[in-house]
Design a protein around this motif. Structure first.
Motif, short mmCIF file in Angstrom:
data_model
loop_
_atom_site.label_atom_id
_atom_site.label_comp_id
_atom_site.label_asym_id
_atom_site.label_seq_id
_atom_site.Cartn_x
_atom_site.Cartn_y
_atom_site.Cartn_z
N CYS A 1 0.85 -1.30 0.16
CA CYS A 1 0.09 -0.05 0.05
C CYS A 1 1.03 1.21 0.07
O CYS A 1 1.65 1.33 1.07
CB CYS A 1 -0.87 0.08 1.15
SG CYS A 1 -1.81 1.56 1.52
N ARG B 1 0.15 4.10 0.60
CA ARG B 1 -0.24 5.25 1.62
C ARG B 1 0.37 4.60 3.11
O ARG B 1 0.69 5.38 3.72
CB ARG B 1 -1.64 5.38 1.69
CG ARG B 1 -2.29 5.93 0.51
CD ARG B 1 -3.87 6.39 0.63
NE ARG B 1 -4.72 5.35 0.68
CZ ARG B 1 -5.77 5.23 -0.27
NH1 ARG B 1 -6.00 6.01 -1.07
NH2 ARG B 1 -6.44 4.07 -0.05
N CYS B 2 -0.07 3.29 3.37
CA CYS B 2 0.49 2.65 4.66
C CYS B 2 1.82 2.08 4.67
O CYS B 2 2.56 1.64 5.69
CB CYS B 2 -0.69 1.88 5.04
SG CYS B 2 -2.38 2.55 5.00
N CYS C 1 -5.96 -2.61 0.66
CA CYS C 1 -5.59 -2.56 2.01
C CYS C 1 -6.53 -2.56 3.11
O CYS C 1 -7.48 -1.81 2.87
CB CYS C 1 -4.72 -1.21 1.88
SG CYS C 1 -4.00 -0.64 3.44
N CYS D 1 -6.36 1.05 5.25
CA CYS D 1 -6.75 2.50 4.98
C CYS D 1 -8.05 2.17 4.09
O CYS D 1 -8.67 3.59 3.77
CB CYS D 1 -5.71 3.23 4.05
SG CYS D 1 -5.27 2.53 2.58
ZN ZN Z 1 -3.10 1.65 3.16
#
Ligand code: ZN
Length: 242
Positions: free
Chosen positions: A213, A215-216, A235, A238
């Motif tokens: 991911c 973002r994470c 994910c 998120c």
């Molecule tokens: Zn994520």
């Protein structure tokens, strides 16, 4: 499988044949392809994943299914399902489904359901989604009656963009998320179209086929989900499950 934006790109790639007569139709299709001989192509249209070659009084529908492909002014080594020869070039289709449509296209197709179409109607999409509250978000984005042209890539990327878990029920989505889903189905389709034309589509994938991911920075989940068991990347951190 080509998704809607790829069919729009095909439509643009064949514009030189608009107004031209078919000199010869060949290929291993069983349909009565000879009826196109000597006929002029009046237009090329698309509806979702359907590519439509229009003649006076009828149209040919090409559906690429899972493994279909096409070549413009080039040939593959395999036998074409259908080849159309024009005085200024040729159009070849492979491993696809072709059939004639004799009814007026406006009666066969709901243009307002095509996410790439000028007539796309988000309000109608919302109405259809509200009528199917038990449907999973991952299935909704593959439903051609709601989002014609949306396919597996669009599904994965849209759900990632709007932070929604693919197993969320459509009826559980807050109004804001439902609106985002509808809006992004069209938005991402146009991004897909621009990126695909520049051969940079894959480079822009955030979730589809990805392992981490962005973002994470944790592993993405890959699961075969929904009515059609398609590859789904998401994910767990998120993307919220509603
Ligand atoms: Zn994520």
């Amino acid at each position: 499988m080509p998704e809607g934006p790829s069919i729009v790109i095909l439509k643009e790639a064949v514009q030189d044949f608009k107004g031209k007569k078919v000199i010869a139709a060949s290929g291993n299709t069983k349909i009565e392809k000879e009826r196109m001989n000597g006929k002029k192509v009046t237009d090329f249209k698309s509806w979702g994943k359907h590519f439509l070659i229009c003649f006076k009084g009828f149209a040919l529908r090409v559906h690429f299914m899972l493994f279909g492909s096409y070549r413009v002014n080039e040939r593959k080594s395999t036998m074409a399902r259908l080849s159309l020869e024009f005085e200024n070039g040729e159009l070849n289709f492979y491993a696809c489904s072709v059939r004639f449509i004799d009814e007026p296209l406006d009666e066969v197709y709901d243009w307002t359901a095509d996410v790439m179409n000028d007539d796309w109607d988000p309000k109608k999409a919302k109405k259809k989604l509200k009528a199917t509250p038990e449907m999973l978000a991952c299935d909704a984005l593959l439903d051609q009656n709601i989002f014609a042209g949306s396919g597996n890539i669009i599904k994965n990327e849209v759900l990632f963009r709007i932070f929604v878990h693919p197993a969320s029920k459509v009826g559980n989505l807050p109004a804001k998320k439902l609106n985002e889903l509808i809006k992004e189905a069209r938005n991402y389709s146009f991004d897909f179209y621009e990126w695909k034309k520049r051969y940079v589509l894959k480079k822009h994938w955030l979730a589809h086929t990805k392992k981490t991911c962005p973002r994470c920075n944790i592993p993405l989940v890959k699961e075969y989900m929904g009515r059609t068991n398609r590859r789904t990347f998401f994910c767990n951190n998120c993307q919220e499950l509603y």
